[in-house]
Design an enzyme around this catalytic site. Structure first.
Site, PDB file in Angstrom:
ATOM      1  N   GLU A 151       7.892  -3.228  13.168  1.00 12.57           N
ATOM      2  CA  GLU A 151       8.267  -2.775  11.831  1.00 12.57           C
ATOM      3  C   GLU A 151       7.650  -1.400  11.612  1.00 12.57           C
ATOM      4  O   GLU A 151       6.516  -1.142  12.007  1.00 12.57           O
ATOM      5  CB  GLU A 151       7.743  -3.762  10.770  1.00 12.57           C
ATOM      6  N   GLU A 156       5.691   2.434   1.339  1.00 13.19           N
ATOM      7  CA  GLU A 156       5.494   1.246   0.517  1.00 13.19           C
ATOM      8  C   GLU A 156       4.628   1.623  -0.672  1.00 13.19           C
ATOM      9  O   GLU A 156       3.730   2.463  -0.574  1.00 13.19           O
ATOM     10  CB  GLU A 156       4.829   0.118   1.308  1.00 13.19           C
TER      11      GLU A 156
END
Length: 277
Positions: A151, A156
């Site tokens: 990932e 974020e």
């Protein structure tokens, strides 16, 4: 023709660097093309372009005890005034008490290496968890799922920590669930007031995360790494979403008074990797 093969052929036509192309040894220097090979400028109105985006759907918590139901409804994901708007809404949706959207380019934009640029303005408020990130388009390694196939988190943000942007990678050897996560964060006070450019520069040697053109985290492939440390040699696809609550986003609860909340995206651009001559 299979989905994977279709994506491969499409990307080859667009000029993306793909399996079968050759890049010389680790001494090679890399650069990115000046023109995107895949992009969405959101210069239209209505639902996101179905030739570029699919939807992940569901209200099952997404492995993080998230509280939203991801839908394909236009109220959760729409294009207007030159921007993609992903909106998290308070209200019953499926088994959840919130709805949102999670757009994925899988099968319509799968990339091996490249520079990824997304210009966005983020939601504000406790309980929001927007992300711009990438997952493997195929399950080639280990247990055929997360985190073995990797990932890449280009951006974020959690609303309870308003002025901090995070960039991370996750692999079998390096991930938060076993306390070995690799990543960094940067402080910026205008993430919800202004558009900023969130980028990833991915080569056979490294994954670099940048904010407004300045890199703040680099994960490099070291000698002896195998797929458990470096699964970043297979095609990945882009994901754009807002989660509500969850193991991270909900650490300090959810402020229901803030909703609806939206992430606005001005553009998504992917520049293919080329070998510097």
């Amino acid at each position: 023709m299979s989905l994977v093969l279709t994506a491969f052929v499409a990307n080859m036509i667009l000029g993306c660097f793909q399996p079968g192309d050759t890049i010389s040894d680790k001494t090679a220097k890399y650069e990115f093309a000046a023109t995107p090979s895949w992009q969405d400028e959101f210069d239209y109105s209505g639902k996101p372009n179905p030739q570029k985006w699919n939807y992940d759907l569901g209200d099952h918590g997404w492995g993080n005890n998230e509280l939203q139901n991801y839908t394909d409804k236009i109220e959760n994901a729409k294009v207007e005034d030159g921007h993609l708007i992903i909106e998290a809404i308070k209200g019953k949706s499926g088994k959840a008490n919130y709805s949102s959207a999670r757009l994925v380019s899988k099968g319509k934009g799968d990339f091996l290496y490249g520079k990824f640029e997304i210009r966005a303005k983020l939601p504000k408020g406790r309980g929001t968890w927007p992300a711009i990130w990438m997952l493997a388009s195929e399950n080639n390694y280990g247990n055929k799922g997360w985190p073995d196939n990797g990932e890449i988190d280009i951006m974020e943000h959690v609303g309870f920590d308003q002025n901090k942007i995070h960039g991370n990678i996750h692999t079998k050897a390096f991930n938060h669930s076993i306390g070995t996560n690799k990543g960094n964060n940067v402080i910026i006070e205008t993430v919800s007031d202004e558009f900023h450019t969130y980028s990833c520069e991915w080569t056979p040697e490294s994954v670099k995360i940048l904010l407004d053109g300045k890199d703040y985290f680099t994960f490099s492939k070291e000698a002896g790494y195998d797929w458990a440390q470096w699964p970043f040699d297979k095609p990945f696809h882009l994901i754009l979403n807002i989660a509500v609550g969850g193991n991270w986003g909900g650490q300090k609860g959810v402020d229901d008074s803030i909703f609806p909340r939206k992430m606005e995206i001005d553009y998504v651009r992917v520049y293919p990797l080329v070998e510097k001559k």
